[in-house]
Enzyme design. Structure first.
Site, short mmCIF file in Angstrom:
data_model
loop_
_atom_site.label_atom_id
_atom_site.label_comp_id
_atom_site.label_asym_id
_atom_site.label_seq_id
_atom_site.Cartn_x
_atom_site.Cartn_y
_atom_site.Cartn_z
N ASP A 182 0.86 -1.18 0.00
CA ASP A 182 0.00 0.00 0.00
C ASP A 182 0.90 1.25 0.00
O ASP A 182 1.88 1.33 0.74
CB ASP A 182 -0.91 -0.01 1.24
CG ASP A 182 -2.05 0.98 1.11
OD1 ASP A 182 -3.22 0.55 1.05
OD2 ASP A 182 -1.79 2.21 1.05
N ASN B 115 -13.06 -2.90 2.59
CA ASN B 115 -14.06 -1.83 2.66
C ASN B 115 -14.98 -1.85 1.44
O ASN B 115 -14.52 -2.05 0.30
CB ASN B 115 -13.35 -0.48 2.72
CG ASN B 115 -12.48 -0.34 3.95
OD1 ASN B 115 -12.80 -0.87 5.01
ND2 ASN B 115 -11.34 0.33 3.82
N GLN C 83 -14.28 2.96 1.58
CA GLN C 83 -13.73 2.54 0.29
C GLN C 83 -13.41 3.78 -0.55
O GLN C 83 -14.26 4.66 -0.71
CB GLN C 83 -14.72 1.64 -0.46
CG GLN C 83 -14.13 1.05 -1.74
CD GLN C 83 -15.07 0.05 -2.43
OE1 GLN C 83 -16.25 -0.05 -2.09
NE2 GLN C 83 -14.53 -0.69 -3.39
N HIS D 55 -10.41 -4.98 -3.17
CA HIS D 55 -9.07 -5.27 -2.63
C HIS D 55 -9.20 -5.64 -1.16
O HIS D 55 -10.07 -5.14 -0.46
CB HIS D 55 -8.12 -4.09 -2.82
CG HIS D 55 -8.67 -2.80 -2.34
ND1 HIS D 55 -9.58 -2.06 -3.07
CD2 HIS D 55 -8.47 -2.11 -1.20
CE1 HIS D 55 -9.91 -0.98 -2.39
NE2 HIS D 55 -9.26 -0.99 -1.25
N HIS E 274 -7.18 -5.60 2.33
CA HIS E 274 -6.03 -5.03 3.05
C HIS E 274 -5.43 -6.08 3.97
O HIS E 274 -6.16 -6.74 4.73
CB HIS E 274 -6.47 -3.86 3.94
CG HIS E 274 -6.97 -2.66 3.21
ND1 HIS E 274 -6.18 -1.56 2.97
CD2 HIS E 274 -8.17 -2.36 2.68
CE1 HIS E 274 -6.89 -0.63 2.35
NE2 HIS E 274 -8.10 -1.10 2.15
P1 AMP Z 1 -9.78 1.63 0.38
O1 AMP Z 1 -9.85 2.92 1.15
O2 AMP Z 1 -10.21 0.43 1.16
O3 AMP Z 1 -10.48 1.74 -0.96
O4 AMP Z 1 -8.25 1.39 0.12
C1 AMP Z 1 -7.54 1.94 -0.95
C2 AMP Z 1 -6.08 1.78 -0.60
O5 AMP Z 1 -5.34 1.86 -1.79
C3 AMP Z 1 -5.55 2.86 0.35
O6 AMP Z 1 -4.99 2.23 1.50
C4 AMP Z 1 -4.51 3.58 -0.50
O7 AMP Z 1 -3.40 3.98 0.27
C5 AMP Z 1 -4.14 2.52 -1.52
N1 AMP Z 1 -3.66 3.03 -2.80
C6 AMP Z 1 -4.27 3.94 -3.59
N2 AMP Z 1 -3.54 4.13 -4.72
C7 AMP Z 1 -2.47 3.32 -4.63
C8 AMP Z 1 -1.35 3.06 -5.46
N3 AMP Z 1 -1.18 3.70 -6.64
N4 AMP Z 1 -0.42 2.15 -5.05
C9 AMP Z 1 -0.58 1.52 -3.87
N5 AMP Z 1 -1.61 1.72 -3.04
C10 AMP Z 1 -2.54 2.61 -3.40
#
Ligand code: AMP
Ligand code: ZN
Length: 139
Positions: A32, A88, A95, A101, A103
């Site tokens: 992440d 999420n 989300q 995805h 975590h």
């Molecule tokens: P969510 O809030 O559950 O949708 O999680 C999205 C996650 O994706 C967050 O923890 C972000 O930090 C992560 N994220 C978003 N863009 C990227 C990226 N380009 N590379 C790695 N992680 C990312």
């Protein structure tokens, strides 16, 4: 199916580079970019599913299995003391990326854990809880 406008489709399929820990035919697991703790990673299917409502049940099952494989491998390397698997669905649930995805969040005893996967437990009336269960239960 892939979604041309989806960043996680591009990341999962290698069109944009990631810090990849694990890859197979159906998934990529990468770090992440804004980690909750050291080692926070994401299990991301290569196919596009917006969330838990949309995802194919077999892919969902495999995502958890991939997560288990990764956390078993990295736990002794990170020296973490526990793990949260978090997923999420919907903006209100936190989300921000609308491609499913999972975590993988390592937990450490010796850090400030305030605000990392926590909620305030509420009390609930026993009758109310029973009535709610009646309205929700699956046959
Ligand atoms: P969510 O809030 O559950 O949708 O999680 C999205 C996650 O994706 C967050 O923890 C972000 O930090 C992560 N994220 C978003 N863009 C990227 C990226 N380009 N590379 C790695 N992680 C990312
Ligand atoms: Zn996508």
């Amino acid at each position: 199916m892939k979604d041309a406008n989806c960043i996680f489709c591009k990341l999962a399929n290698g069109d944009i580079p990631t810090n990849t820990l694990y890859e197979d035919a159906d998934f990529r697991v990468f770090m992440d970019a804004s980690p909750a703790t050291k080692g926070h990673a994401l299990v991301v299917p290569k196919e596009h599913f917006a969330d838990v409502y949309e995802i194919d049940a077999d892919v969902l099952g495999k995502a958890v299995q991939v997560g288990q494989k990764v956390i078993k491998h990295v736990t002794p390397i990170l020296g973490c003391d526990g793990y949260n698997l978090v997923q999420n669905n919907g903006e209100v649930a936190g989300q921000t990326v609308f491609h499913f995805h999972l975590h993988l969040i390592p937990r450490y005893k010796d850090m400030n854990n305030e605000g990392i996967i926590s909620w305030i437990p509420n009390s609930v009336d026993a009758e109310e809880l029973n009535a709610l269960k009646e309205s929700l239960k699956l046959d």
